[in-house]
Write a protein that holds these residues in place. Structure first.
Motif, short mmCIF file in Angstrom:
data_model
loop_
_atom_site.label_atom_id
_atom_site.label_comp_id
_atom_site.label_asym_id
_atom_site.label_seq_id
_atom_site.Cartn_x
_atom_site.Cartn_y
_atom_site.Cartn_z
N SER A 1 0.83 -1.21 0.00
CA SER A 1 0.00 0.00 0.00
C SER A 1 0.86 1.26 0.00
N VAL A 2 1.98 1.21 0.72
CA VAL A 2 2.89 2.36 0.77
C VAL A 2 3.63 2.50 -0.56
N GLN A 3 3.94 1.38 -1.21
CA GLN A 3 4.57 1.43 -2.52
C GLN A 3 3.75 2.27 -3.49
N ALA A 4 2.45 2.04 -3.51
CA ALA A 4 1.58 2.79 -4.42
C ALA A 4 1.63 4.29 -4.13
N GLN A 5 1.65 4.65 -2.85
CA GLN A 5 1.72 6.07 -2.49
C GLN A 5 3.02 6.70 -2.99
N VAL A 6 4.14 6.00 -2.79
CA VAL A 6 5.44 6.54 -3.21
C VAL A 6 5.52 6.63 -4.74
N LEU A 7 5.02 5.63 -5.43
CA LEU A 7 5.05 5.65 -6.89
C LEU A 7 4.19 6.78 -7.44
N ASN A 8 3.03 7.01 -6.83
CA ASN A 8 2.19 8.14 -7.26
C ASN A 8 2.89 9.46 -6.99
N LEU A 9 3.57 9.56 -5.85
CA LEU A 9 4.33 10.77 -5.53
C LEU A 9 5.42 11.02 -6.56
N LEU A 10 6.16 9.97 -6.92
CA LEU A 10 7.23 10.12 -7.92
C LEU A 10 6.67 10.60 -9.25
N ALA A 11 5.51 10.09 -9.65
CA ALA A 11 4.90 10.52 -10.90
C ALA A 11 4.53 12.00 -10.84
N ASP A 12 3.97 12.42 -9.71
CA ASP A 12 3.59 13.83 -9.55
C ASP A 12 4.82 14.74 -9.57
N LEU A 13 5.89 14.31 -8.90
CA LEU A 13 7.10 15.12 -8.84
C LEU A 13 7.77 15.22 -10.22
N ARG A 14 7.73 14.15 -10.97
CA ARG A 14 8.33 14.19 -12.32
C ARG A 14 7.65 15.24 -13.17
N ALA A 15 6.32 15.31 -13.08
CA ALA A 15 5.58 16.30 -13.86
C ALA A 15 5.80 17.72 -13.32
N ALA A 16 5.83 17.86 -12.01
CA ALA A 16 5.93 19.19 -11.40
C ALA A 16 7.31 19.81 -11.58
N PHE A 17 8.38 18.99 -11.50
CA PHE A 17 9.74 19.52 -11.54
C PHE A 17 10.49 19.16 -12.83
N ASP A 18 9.78 18.58 -13.79
CA ASP A 18 10.39 18.22 -15.08
C ASP A 18 11.62 17.32 -14.87
N LEU A 19 11.42 16.24 -14.10
CA LEU A 19 12.52 15.35 -13.74
C LEU A 19 12.68 14.22 -14.73
N THR A 20 13.87 13.65 -14.73
CA THR A 20 14.18 12.45 -15.50
C THR A 20 14.56 11.35 -14.51
N TYR A 21 13.99 10.15 -14.69
CA TYR A 21 14.23 9.05 -13.75
C TYR A 21 14.94 7.89 -14.44
N LEU A 22 15.86 7.27 -13.69
CA LEU A 22 16.33 5.93 -14.00
C LEU A 22 15.84 5.04 -12.87
N PHE A 23 14.92 4.15 -13.19
CA PHE A 23 14.22 3.37 -12.18
C PHE A 23 14.73 1.93 -12.21
N ILE A 24 15.45 1.53 -11.16
CA ILE A 24 16.05 0.20 -11.08
C ILE A 24 15.20 -0.66 -10.15
N SER A 25 14.81 -1.85 -10.62
CA SER A 25 13.98 -2.70 -9.77
C SER A 25 14.00 -4.14 -10.26
N HIS A 26 13.76 -5.07 -9.29
CA HIS A 26 13.53 -6.47 -9.63
C HIS A 26 12.07 -6.73 -9.97
N ASP A 27 11.19 -5.83 -9.55
CA ASP A 27 9.75 -6.02 -9.74
C ASP A 27 9.37 -5.59 -11.15
N LEU A 28 9.19 -6.57 -12.03
CA LEU A 28 8.94 -6.26 -13.44
C LEU A 28 7.61 -5.53 -13.64
N ALA A 29 6.61 -5.86 -12.82
CA ALA A 29 5.31 -5.21 -12.96
C ALA A 29 5.41 -3.72 -12.63
N VAL A 30 6.16 -3.40 -11.57
CA VAL A 30 6.33 -2.00 -11.19
C VAL A 30 7.10 -1.24 -12.27
#
Length: 319
Positions: free
Chosen positions: A185-214
């Motif tokens: 449940s907390v994962q979803a909150q953080v992922l939504n936050l990251l999406a909002d911040l990317r749009a607000a601050f014009d950010l570029t992400y390199l997202f490293i993960s083992h979770d293929l669905a995420v």
């Protein structure tokens, strides 16, 4: 296309053992030469098995490791790892374990002030205003600033880690397993936050993960790493739906899916490559059902295939 980040033949080797005269007896090639570009404002997902070089690559990008060879360009400007402050103003790291990444002896205010002082020489009043602005953007209360890291939950600590990265005014964030240590449940909150911040601050992400669905859900493109090399690169909606490299298919088949029985995707006696004695051809040949003599003697290059993808394979899977 505006490039936020460009890697050219970036590679990293680690010396192993000591010879009779004190020199290294060998080297482990953690990252083979990688040439890759990331567009401004996009999220590039990076996936692969443990030990494939994901975190080593990330640490080179933020200046924590010096590359053995190759160059890093941030927004068209080449950077030397000898100047960590130059990296810090352009690119920041969000760590996997949010609690251990924060200094337990310092308050959150002291942690937040560090990049503002050292990277931007910001005076006290300006620091106070900037921290309040950043805390508001990550939905944290200012009263948290005078507490210590151990007083926070994992989700709150990860928001603080993200806030610290934003304090440096960096435009590129390296997100190394940013939600793997959190409840679903907390994962979803953080992922939504990251999406909002990317749009607000014009950010570029390199997202490293083992979770293929995420990774598939948050990324625009996905780079698949195997044995220190990029073996497939393409749009997120295509990489796992129609994988072109046999290793990408293996990763997709290994991911647990609701309603599908758990089963090993390959034989128990699968031949894994030795990092101290890498195979002469394709590193995946020993595990690939489509390997030929050419695969065992020649290293495939990352070549365009289809409209948007690239794959390093002599026998790519059909679309």
């Amino acid at each position: 296309m505006t490039e936020a980040l460009k890697l050219t033949d970036l590679a990293k080797s680690f010396p192993v053992g000591r010879g009779f005269l004190g020199g290294a007896r060998g080297a482990v090639k953690a990252v083979h030469p990688i040439t890759l570009s990331v567009r401004k404002g996009e999220t590039l997902g990076i996936v692969g098995e443990s030990g494939c070089g994901k975190s080593t690559l990330a640490r080179m990008l933020v200046g924590l490791l010096k590359p053995t060879s190759g160059t890093i360009e941030i927004e068209g400007e080449a950077f030397a790892t000898a100047d960590p402050a130059a990296f810090g103003r352009r690119i920041q790291y969000v760590f996997q374990d949010p609690i251990s990444s924060l200094n337990p002896r310092k308050t959150i205010r002291q942690i937040m002030e560090a990049p503002l002082k050292r990277l931007h020489n910001m005076p006290a009043e300006a620091r106070k205003e900037r921290i309040a602005e950043i805390f508001d953007s990550v939905n944290l209360r200012e009263e948290f600033l005078d507490r210590y890291p151990h007083e926070f939950s994992g989700g709150q600590a990860q928001r603080i880690g993200i806030a610290r990265a934003l304090a440096a005014s960096a435009r590129i964030l390296i997100l190394d397993e940013p939600v793997s240590a959190l409840d679903v449940s907390v994962q979803a909150q953080v992922l939504n936050l990251l999406a909002d911040l990317r749009a607000a601050f014009d950010l570029t992400y390199l997202f490293i993960s083992h979770d293929l669905a995420v990774v598939e859900a948050v990324s625009d493109r996905i780079a698949v790493l195997y044995f220190g090399s990029v073996v497939e690169l393409g749009p997120a909606e295509e990489v796992f739906a129609t994988p072109r490299h046999p290793y990408t298919r293996l990763l997709a088949d290994s991911a647990p899916v609701v309603g599908r029985p758990l089963a090993a995707p390959e034989a128990a006696g699968t031949d894994l490559p030795d990092p101290l004695n890498p195979p002469p051809g394709c590193a995946f040949a020993g595990r690939c059902p489509h390997a030929t003599d050419r695969c065992r003697s020649e290293v495939p290059r990352l070549e365009p295939i289809g409209d948007h993808a690239r794959v390093a394979c002599f026998h790519p899977l059909p679309a």
